[in-house]
Motif scaffolding. Structure first.
Motif, PDB file in Angstrom:
ATOM      1  N   LEU A 229      -7.840  -5.260  -5.306  1.00 34.13           N
ATOM      2  CA  LEU A 229      -6.769  -4.587  -5.921  1.00 34.13           C
ATOM      3  C   LEU A 229      -7.347  -3.332  -6.559  1.00 34.13           C
ATOM      4  CD1 LEU A 229      -4.124  -4.561  -7.132  1.00 34.13           C
ATOM      5  CD2 LEU A 229      -5.192  -5.841  -9.492  1.00 34.13           C
TER       6      LEU A 229
ATOM      7  N   ILE B 256       1.419  -1.913  -9.709  1.00 32.08           N
ATOM      8  CA  ILE B 256       1.358  -2.564  -8.500  1.00 32.08           C
ATOM      9  C   ILE B 256       1.835  -4.224  -8.807  1.00 32.08           C
ATOM     10  CG2 ILE B 256      -0.418  -3.750  -6.821  1.00 32.08           C
ATOM     11  CD1 ILE B 256      -2.034  -1.258  -7.424  1.00 32.08           C
TER      12      ILE B 256
ATOM     13  N   LEU C 272       4.095  -0.366  -5.538  1.00 35.81           N
ATOM     14  CA  LEU C 272       3.359  -0.907  -4.455  1.00 35.81           C
ATOM     15  C   LEU C 272       3.458  -2.480  -4.498  1.00 35.81           C
ATOM     16  CD1 LEU C 272       1.303  -0.821  -2.009  1.00 35.81           C
ATOM     17  CD2 LEU C 272      -0.624  -0.460  -3.861  1.00 35.81           C
TER      18      LEU C 272
ATOM     19  N   THR D   7      -5.027   4.714  -3.128  1.00 34.50           N
ATOM     20  CA  THR D   7      -3.542   4.926  -3.158  1.00 34.50           C
ATOM     21  C   THR D   7      -3.137   5.868  -4.657  1.00 34.50           C
ATOM     22  OG1 THR D   7      -2.921   3.016  -4.538  1.00 34.50           O
ATOM     23  CG2 THR D   7      -2.871   2.824  -1.941  1.00 34.50           C
TER      24      THR D   7
ATOM     25  N   ALA E 200      -2.679  -7.146 -12.030  1.00 32.41           N
ATOM     26  CA  ALA E 200      -1.511  -6.476 -11.555  1.00 32.41           C
ATOM     27  C   ALA E 200      -0.431  -6.354 -12.316  1.00 32.41           C
ATOM     28  CB  ALA E 200      -1.005  -6.963 -10.148  1.00 32.41           C
TER      29      ALA E 200
ATOM     30  N   SER F 196      -5.891   0.378  -5.610  1.00 32.11           N
ATOM     31  CA  SER F 196      -5.439   1.300  -6.853  1.00 32.11           C
ATOM     32  C   SER F 196      -6.193   2.553  -6.784  1.00 32.11           C
ATOM     33  CB  SER F 196      -5.705   0.563  -8.183  1.00 32.11           C
ATOM     34  OG  SER F 196      -5.439   1.522  -9.141  1.00 32.11           O
TER      35      SER F 196
END
Length: 171
Positions: free
Chosen positions: A88, A102, A10, A95, A118, A92
């Motif tokens: 974020l 990511i 992602l 998804t 990330a 996370s």
């Protein structure tokens, strides 16, 4: 770096300074105008067509951004997100893609909390030194001028998907 990029599932992008050159123009009526780069748009589409979703995490709220996301088919949009690390983590969880998979692309200090959490951090050529020092990859181009395209290409190439992604244009 290639191994890290090959694991990316992602890509999350900041907007002002990443998808745009950072300029914010207002009309006399107070409406915001933003300019987006077509090459960045194609890079995003190629990445998404290869099965790697793209999302937006930005502190600002903009109708122009919503139109651009609709045009590109980006549905994962976190606007008004001042705490990008929290955004974020939420993305996370939603998804079910671990932060380690990511990539986050930012250009300024507000992006650092997400960039450092990330799995891979991109930044643009015209980012401040504090951001560049914490990035895994610095693009050759500034924000709004093809930097996102470079990030998308880097991911596709690391995954061995670049040739397949562009083959329809080369035949």
């Amino acid at each position: 770096m290639t191994t890290q990029l090959a694991d990316i599932r992602l890509l999350l992008l900041d907007v002002d300074g990443v998808l745009t050159d950072g300029s914010i123009t207002y009309t006399d009526t107070g409406e915001q105008i933003k300019s987006f780069n077509a090459k960045d748009g194609l890079g995003i589409r190629l990445l998404m067509e290869a099965g790697i979703p793209v999302g937006i995490v930005t502190a600002r709220i903009s109708g122009a951004l919503r139109h651009r996301c609709d045009n590109l088919g980006i549905t994962l949009v976190f606007d008004g997100a001042r705490d990008k690390a929290k955004a974020l983590a939420s993305i996370s969880a939603t998804t079910q893609i671990r932060a380690a998979h990511i990539a986050f692309m930012g250009d300024d200090l507000i992006d650092l909390p997400a960039m450092t959490r990330a799995g891979f951090a991109f930044t643009v050529a015209d980012a401040p030194d504090e951001v560049k020092d914490r990035a895994d990859m610095i693009t050759d181009l500034p924000g709004g001028k093809g930097a996102v395209r470079q990030a998308c290409e880097a991911i596709l190439k690391a995954k061995g998907l670049w040739e397949t992604s562009v083959s329809r244009f080369l035949s």
